[in-house]
Enzyme design. Structure first.
Site, PDB file in Angstrom:
ATOM      1  N   ASN A  72      43.380  49.666  49.701  1.00  0.00           N
ATOM      2  CA  ASN A  72      43.156  51.261  49.655  1.00  0.00           C
ATOM      3  C   ASN A  72      41.820  51.418  50.313  1.00  0.00           C
ATOM      4  O   ASN A  72      41.164  50.518  50.941  1.00  0.00           O
ATOM      5  CB  ASN A  72      43.397  51.585  48.248  1.00  0.00           C
ATOM      6  CG  ASN A  72      42.152  51.086  47.371  1.00  0.00           C
ATOM      7  OD1 ASN A  72      40.975  50.959  47.731  1.00  0.00           O
ATOM      8  ND2 ASN A  72      42.812  50.087  46.501  1.00  0.00           N
ATOM      9  N   ASP A 141      47.660  48.609  41.612  1.00  0.00           N
ATOM     10  CA  ASP A 141      48.442  48.623  40.235  1.00  0.00           C
ATOM     11  C   ASP A 141      49.550  47.547  40.503  1.00  0.00           C
ATOM     12  O   ASP A 141      50.053  46.987  39.410  1.00  0.00           O
ATOM     13  CB  ASP A 141      49.004  50.035  39.977  1.00  0.00           C
ATOM     14  CG  ASP A 141      47.907  50.953  39.590  1.00  0.00           C
ATOM     15  OD1 ASP A 141      47.136  50.323  38.956  1.00  0.00           O
ATOM     16  OD2 ASP A 141      47.996  52.056  39.802  1.00  0.00           O
ATOM     17  N   PRO A 167      47.938  42.757  36.430  1.00  0.00           N
ATOM     18  CA  PRO A 167      47.292  43.105  35.047  1.00  0.00           C
ATOM     19  C   PRO A 167      46.330  44.211  35.237  1.00  0.00           C
ATOM     20  O   PRO A 167      45.787  44.394  36.139  1.00  0.00           O
ATOM     21  CB  PRO A 167      46.616  41.816  34.602  1.00  0.00           C
ATOM     22  CG  PRO A 167      46.521  40.985  36.008  1.00  0.00           C
ATOM     23  CD  PRO A 167      47.613  41.354  36.848  1.00  0.00           C
ATOM     24  N   ILE A 169      43.085  45.089  34.337  1.00  0.00           N
ATOM     25  CA  ILE A 169      41.528  44.405  34.067  1.00  0.00           C
ATOM     26  C   ILE A 169      40.875  45.154  32.726  1.00  0.00           C
ATOM     27  O   ILE A 169      40.498  44.553  31.823  1.00  0.00           O
ATOM     28  CB  ILE A 169      40.823  44.235  35.194  1.00  0.00           C
ATOM     29  CG1 ILE A 169      41.441  43.497  36.237  1.00  0.00           C
ATOM     30  CG2 ILE A 169      39.396  43.664  35.008  1.00  0.00           C
ATOM     31  CD1 ILE A 169      41.013  43.590  37.687  1.00  0.00           C
TER      32      ILE A 169
HETATM   33  O1  PMT Z   1      34.236  52.432  46.657  1.00  0.00           O
HETATM   34  P1  PMT Z   1      33.895  53.925  47.244  1.00  0.00           P
HETATM   35  O2  PMT Z   1      34.711  54.122  48.399  1.00  0.00           O
HETATM   36  O3  PMT Z   1      32.651  54.188  46.799  1.00  0.00           O
HETATM   37  O4  PMT Z   1      34.974  54.909  46.207  1.00  0.00           O
HETATM   38  C1  PMT Z   1      34.671  54.961  44.673  1.00  0.00           C
HETATM   39  C2  PMT Z   1      36.015  55.087  43.833  1.00  0.00           C
HETATM   40  C3  PMT Z   1      36.455  56.485  44.396  1.00  0.00           C
HETATM   41  C4  PMT Z   1      37.006  53.877  44.249  1.00  0.00           C
HETATM   42  C5  PMT Z   1      35.700  55.135  42.453  1.00  0.00           C
HETATM   43  O5  PMT Z   1      34.605  56.134  42.206  1.00  0.00           O
HETATM   44  C6  PMT Z   1      36.724  55.264  41.623  1.00  0.00           C
HETATM   45  O6  PMT Z   1      37.306  56.334  41.142  1.00  0.00           O
HETATM   46  N1  PMT Z   1      37.330  54.047  41.060  1.00  0.00           N
HETATM   47  C7  PMT Z   1      38.528  53.818  40.205  1.00  0.00           C
HETATM   48  C8  PMT Z   1      39.477  53.969  41.166  1.00  0.00           C
HETATM   49  C9  PMT Z   1      40.998  53.860  40.600  1.00  0.00           C
HETATM   50  O7  PMT Z   1      41.745  53.003  40.902  1.00  0.00           O
HETATM   51  O8  PMT Z   1      41.086  54.596  39.368  1.00  0.00           O
HETATM   52  P2  PMT Z   1      42.563  54.272  38.409  1.00  0.00           P
HETATM   53  O9  PMT Z   1      42.708  55.778  37.960  1.00  0.00           O
HETATM   54  O10 PMT Z   1      43.755  53.856  39.238  1.00  0.00           O
HETATM   55  O11 PMT Z   1      42.172  53.249  37.551  1.00  0.00           O
HETATM   56  C10 PMT Z   1      41.336  53.552  36.122  1.00  0.00           C
HETATM   57  C11 PMT Z   1      40.545  52.701  35.772  1.00  0.00           C
HETATM   58  O12 PMT Z   1      41.241  51.255  35.350  1.00  0.00           O
HETATM   59  C12 PMT Z   1      39.492  52.299  36.689  1.00  0.00           C
HETATM   60  O13 PMT Z   1      38.249  52.109  36.018  1.00  0.00           O
HETATM   61  C13 PMT Z   1      39.993  50.802  37.421  1.00  0.00           C
HETATM   62  O14 PMT Z   1      38.841  50.063  37.897  1.00  0.00           O
HETATM   63  C14 PMT Z   1      40.519  50.247  36.313  1.00  0.00           C
HETATM   64  N2  PMT Z   1      41.867  49.432  36.585  1.00  0.00           N
HETATM   65  C15 PMT Z   1      42.948  49.930  37.203  1.00  0.00           C
HETATM   66  C16 PMT Z   1      44.066  49.058  37.488  1.00  0.00           C
HETATM   67  C17 PMT Z   1      43.992  47.822  37.122  1.00  0.00           C
HETATM   68  N3  PMT Z   1      45.146  46.968  37.522  1.00  0.00           N
HETATM   69  N4  PMT Z   1      42.759  47.175  36.530  1.00  0.00           N
HETATM   70  C18 PMT Z   1      41.780  47.864  36.432  1.00  0.00           C
HETATM   71  O15 PMT Z   1      40.572  47.401  35.740  1.00  0.00           O
END
Ligand code: PMT
Length: 261
Positions: A72, A141, A167, A169
């Site tokens: 991504n 994901d 998973p 994390i």
């Molecule tokens: O890196 P940059 O270009 O500066 O951009 C920053 C960003 C937009 C990536 C950052 O600010 C951001 O929003 N990060 C979270 C991105 C994300 O994947 O969000 P999510 O809604 O899919 O996931 C929710 C949370 O679960 C996040 O804290 C993610 O790190 C965590 N997660 C998600 C999936 C997974 N398998 N393991 C995780 O730990």
């Protein structure tokens, strides 16, 4: 001098040693470098001194074959800025990062990973030593169920890739018996606050930083970001600004919430 000290004035020196008159004892001016160091220390913000902070950052890369993969647009900027901001207030930072093209914060302990499974293993390896966990990484994901050992050839008109869930994390960390203070990020294109609140509760987080993505000005790969920082009973709007400035405010808010918990 004691009156000044009682009013909160910091007094540097005198130093001990040989005086101009030949006597030895207290009365020398401190060395200029020593004065500079001590003044610098007075202005240092030590909110997280002695605390260990682990941050995930960047994208993950889920390999399809030796030369192709699913990833991504995360640049790592937001996570690295948070690592730097935490270091500036005294934290010992471990940065677990997916593949990026930006400079790593010099004083962080950096662990380079490629895939979501690698990132999961690296985090779990030392999470029990951390006080605060901040999940900024854009973790895939799903990953392809199989990775071809040789480059996939374009013989067929169509191809199907079967994916399997990675998973989570952050959820695994928050579900530990003794979890660190957990901060998640939520990247959403719509219904920002509702989805962020859902993740806060479902993943049992202390704080969630919700950011609007999908536009060209904030989020993935941009120098700026805008965050709605949400806890069970508080919402703080942090308007669009440079990621470094935003990271300093976020770290101050995280440190405050951590201390109050
Ligand atoms: O890196 P940059 O270009 O500066 O951009 C920053 C960003 C937009 C990536 C950052 O600010 C951001 O929003 N990060 C979270 C991105 C994300 O994947 O969000 P999510 O809604 O899919 O996931 C929710 C949370 O679960 C996040 O804290 C993610 O790190 C965590 N997660 C998600 C999936 C997974 N398998 N393991 C995780 O730990």
């Amino acid at each position: 001098m004691s009156t000044l000290a009682s009013r909160g004035v910091h007094i540097l020196g005198p130093d001990a040693g040989e005086q101009a008159c030949g006597e030895v004892g207290l009365g020398r001016m401190l060395q200029p470098a020593d004065i500079a160091a001590r003044v610098g220390a007075l202005f240092q913000n030590t909110t997280l001194t002695g605390k260990r902070v682990m941050i995930t950052a960047g994208p993950t890369w889920e390999a399809l074959d030796p030369v192709r993969g699913i990833t991504n647009h995360s640049s790592g900027m937001m996570g690295y800025a948070l690592a730097q901001a935490a270091i500036e207030v005294g934290a010992a930072v471990t940065l677990v990062t997916g593949p990026t093209h930006i400079d790593q914060p010099p004083r962080a302990k950096t662990v380079d990973v490629i895939s979501a499974l690698d990132m999961h293993a690296a985090v779990m390896n030392s999470i029990d030593q951390q006080d605060i966990f901040i999940a900024v990484a854009a973790v895939a994901d799903y990953r392809p169920i199989d990775t071809a050992s040789e480059k996939i050839k374009k013989n067929a008109e169509q191809m199907t890739i079967t994916m399997i869930k990675n998973p989570d994390i952050l959820a695994d960390v928050a579900n530990l018996q003794k979890p660190p203070f957990c901060v998640g990020f939520a990247a959403e294109t719509n219904d920002l606050l509702d989805y962020a609140r859902g993740k806060l509760e479902r993943k049992k987080l202390d704080l969630i930083a919700a950011n609007h993505v999908g536009g060209s000005e904030t989020g993935f790969g941009t120098p700026d970001n805008a965050i709605t920082l949400t806890s069970q009973n508080n919402v703080i709007e942090l308007p669009k600004q440079n990621k470094n400035a935003l990271a300093r405010t976020l770290i101050a808010e995280i440190a405050k919430a951590y201390t109050e918990k």
